[in-house]
Each structure stands twice: as C-alpha cells, then as structure tokens.
Scaffold this active site. Structure first.
Site, PDB file in Angstrom:
ATOM      1  CD  GLU A 273      -3.208  -1.390   2.499  1.00 17.30           C
ATOM      2  OE1 GLU A 273      -2.306  -0.772   3.729  1.00 17.30           O
ATOM      3  OE2 GLU A 273      -3.091  -2.321   3.023  1.00 17.30           O
ATOM      4  CB  CYS A 342      -4.301  34.436  12.629  1.00 16.28           C
ATOM      5  SG  CYS A 342      -4.619  36.293  10.824  1.00 16.28           S
TER       6      CYS A 342
END
Ligand SMILES: *Cc1c(COP(=O)(O)O)cnc(C)c1O
Length: 422
Positions: A273, A342
């Site tokens: 995988e 921010c």
C-alpha cells in the site's frame, strides 16, 4: 529521481517552465509531474516483478482523480480508508477487485458501499468491526473477504504521529491476540478470512522494522495455517520513506529484494500500500513572495501559501526543501518562510538559508506531492488552491482554484437571524 530541474536558471517541471504555470493559473498551486508519478510507480512494481504481488496505491497520500486515473491505467489497485476514497477510486473506473479497505473506524454506510462495489478485502482492526462487517454482509446476502490488521509491536523509528505499529497505538489487533480473533472470524458465517495485514508507520528510512514485522507475521501465518485457515494474502502496508532532506531511505529495489528473500516459500500474494514513496517527490507547491521584512535582525519571507495549504511543517515539524523558481548566484541568507495565517505555527521553513528574494518572486516547496493538497483546508476562509498536472510540454488544471461561492457552499443563515437587528 524526479522531473523538477533547472534549465539555465529557471525551474521546470518536465518541459514546462514553472513560471509559465504561475502566470496562467496564479499562485499558490500544487504542480505534479506525470513522468515522475509513473517512474515511481514502475520502480515499485519492477522491484517486485518476480513475485506474486498486488500494488494498492494508498489513495490518502494524493487522491486527485487525475493521479488516480494514471495509477489505474498503470494497473494499480487502491488502498482506501473512507467511503469518499472509494467513491474517488470508482470514479476513475478502477477495478474494485484490486481494492483493500483499511482504517480503524469504518461506518455502516462505508462497509455497505464497499461490499456493494465488490472490493477485494477489508483490513479489519477490531473484534467489534468483525461482527459489524459480518452482520452487514449477512443482510446483503454477501460474504466479505477479510484480513486482520495485526499490530506486530515494532518501532518504525519515525515521527510519533505516523508510527502505527507500536503496541500503544490505536491501530490493529495485538499480534498475541490475533489467533483468537481469526477463530472468532471463522465462526461468523458471512466472513471469509483470507489474509493477514499490517502497516507499521510512514516515512520509514530503514528496512529493519519492515523485516521485524515480516518475521512476526510469518510466524502468525504459520500458526493460522496449522489451525486450518487458508491464508492467501499478506498485506505489508505502505510506509517506505522518501528523501526530503538528508535522509537516505532504502530504494524500492532494496525493499523488494529483502521482501522477496524473506517471503520465499510463503505461498501468499503480497499486497503493498505505498503512498508517499510514489507521489511525495512527484509534486511541489509553488508560492509567491508577498513581502519580506526584518524584525530585530531576523528575516521573514512572507509567502502566499499557508499552513492551510500545506500543514506538514506545522503539524510534524516536517522539512521541505525550498527552491527559487528563478535561480541567481547571490549568497544565501537565513530566513523564516512563513504564510499569511494568524498562527505562529504557520511556517514552511524556519531559519532556512535561501537565495535572497523579494516581492513577487516565486518559491517552490519541494516534495509536496504526498500529504500536501489532501491535508489542506479552508482555515482563515482561504480558497483551496488548484492542482496542476504536467505531462511533457503541456499542463492540465486537474482541480481548479476554489471560488468565494465554493467557500460558503452549503452554509445558510436561519430565518430567525434574518431581517432587523435583534
Ligand atoms: C497511510 C497508509 C498507507 C500509506 O502510507 P505511506 O507512508 O504514504 O506509504 C498505507 N496503508 C495504510 C493502512 C495507511 O494508513
């Protein structure tokens, strides 16, 4: 090896100048190279060519439909971890008979859709999940092929967030309890146990943890067979690391060689995988410098891509090389490369020696093809960026930049908040 390189002093992806893409689509954007994706996929396949195997590309690393379509055309199967990834994989007409479904928290709906599609098998992570898949398969008049994801308790020696094979991790069933779990599965009439599965972590830079896991899984397979189980598949998960900085992960060829040697006589189809090792170095994030400033002797390069576009540096402290799209010979200077978000954690690089650049210059954040766009969000109400696929001298927008309308899609203000002030 990847296909991002300088011609003269200009950065190219295959035969396309990165700057040309920026002119046409704006910044920031992800840029993927077809030749690199294909090369990495083939390197993995070639490493295993003399052994019975199936590569199931891990969709979560980069799930753009164009990327999936490329792998499907190359014959890859898919490792999915959600109903959404199943949907994507089916969209590109891939073969469900080559799909495995991993993950600790599969929902009823997800299990049902996967059974409906006829996937190869479920990688099951708990006893309750075994019972749930059995129940749903029964309702649908089907039999579900399953592997149990066992936790071999080996230390992959990678970042704790991407270590999954230690006994304290949430993943899988402890290897010591696996035989009993298989015995339970045998009593559930809508399940067919056909394999054993593990995935010990991501960005592994050594072979020995894979070897240790394999050794333990072989012992388990032996005891399962003695107990009368027919085990046909051994799924070894993903996890092979890539070169972000100075690391020297084993090449797929070495990995394949070790596996072929250590699985001799096992008589199983090996399933892999891989995610990062195929897509990681096949993509970059291109960003433009908005401003530069010096605060008390510290340099900041403020770029238009933030942690919402690429969270790896903030989340894992990950290192990504940063290259200028237009190279010069000026001496490098240390700077923090930061985004507009921010949050102080919003950075691409800290204290990094980069070529002095100014407003409007383009930077390439390298090795961004895996866990890049897929982990992006709309935080700070920023539009998710486009994904571009290059093939030779052409480029294709394979996901367009979101619009302001996309941003508020599905949101509404209830009636009681409409009209005059409360
Ligand atoms: C994330 C994941 C993979 C892919 O990992 P890479 O490190 O990208 O190769 C494979 N299998 C499972 C179960 C995963 O969760």
């Amino acid at each position: 090896m990847h296909h991002f390189h300088y011609k003269g002093d200009e950065l190219y992806c295959e035969e396309v100048p990165v700057n040309r893409v920026a002119e046409e689509v704006g910044t920031p954007f992800y840029l993927y190279s077809t030749a690199t994706l294909e090369r990495h996929y083939r390197a993995f396949e070639d490493a295993l060519q003399n052994t019975d195997h199936l590569v199931c590309y891990s969709v979560k690393a980069n799930s753009n439909l164009a990327v999936l379509a490329l792998f499907a055309r190359l014959g890859s199967g898919f490792d999915i971890v959600s109903g959404g990834e199943l949907f994507r994989a089916l969209q590109v007409k891939s073969d469900p008979g080559k799909m495995v479904f991993s993950g600790v928290g599969k929902t009823q709906d997800e299990i049902r859709s996967a059974l409906d599609a006829g996937i190869l098998m479920f990688n099951v992570e708990s006893l309750q999940e075994l019972r749930e898949i059995n129940r749903i398969a029964g309702e649908m008049g089907k039999t579900a092929r399953i592997s149990l994801r066992v936790n071999p308790d080996v230390d992959p020696r990678t970042h704790p967030y991407i270590s999954t094979g230690l006994k304290e991790s949430k993943f899988g069933i402890p290897i010591a309890e696996a035989l009993n779990a298989y015995r339970l599965a045998r009593t559930l009439s809508h399940l067919e146990p056909v394999g054993v599965d593990c995935h010990i972590g991501s960005q592994l830079t050594e072979l020995s943890p894979f070897e240790d896991a394999l050794h333990r899984l072989r012992e388990l397979i032996d005891s399962l067979r003695e107990d009368g189980f027919t085990i046909r598949y051994l799924d070894l998960g993903g996890g092979l690391g890539i070169n972000y900085d100075e690391e020297e992960p084993p090449h797929p060829t070495e990995y394949g060689k070790m596996l072929i040697e250590k699985t001799r006589g096992l008589d199983c189809t090996l399933i892999f995988e891989p995610g990062r090792v195929i897509t990681g170095n096949a993509g970059i994030l291109v960003t433009r410098i908005l401003y530069t400033k010096e605060n008390l002797g510290k340099n900041f390069t403020i770029v238009d891509a933030g942690m919402n576009d690429m969270i790896r540096p903030s989340l894992y402290g990950a290192y990504h090389k940063i290259l200028p799209v237009q190279r010069s010979i000026s001496e490098k200077a240390a700077s923090d490369v930061v985004g507009p978000i921010c949050e102080s954690g919003d950075f691409m690089a800290r204290d990094r020696k980069i070529q002095p650049s100014g407003r409007g210059d383009l930077l390439a954040v390298m090795s961004a093809g895996a866990y890049g766009f897929v982990m992006s969000s709309n935080y700070n109400s920023r539009l998710r960026v486009p994904e571009i696929l290059v093939s030779e001298d052409r480029f294709y927008v394979v996901r367009s930049r979101e619009t302001l309308q996309d941003l508020v899609h599905g949101e509404s203000v209830p009636d009681f908040l409409r009209g005059k002030a409360l």
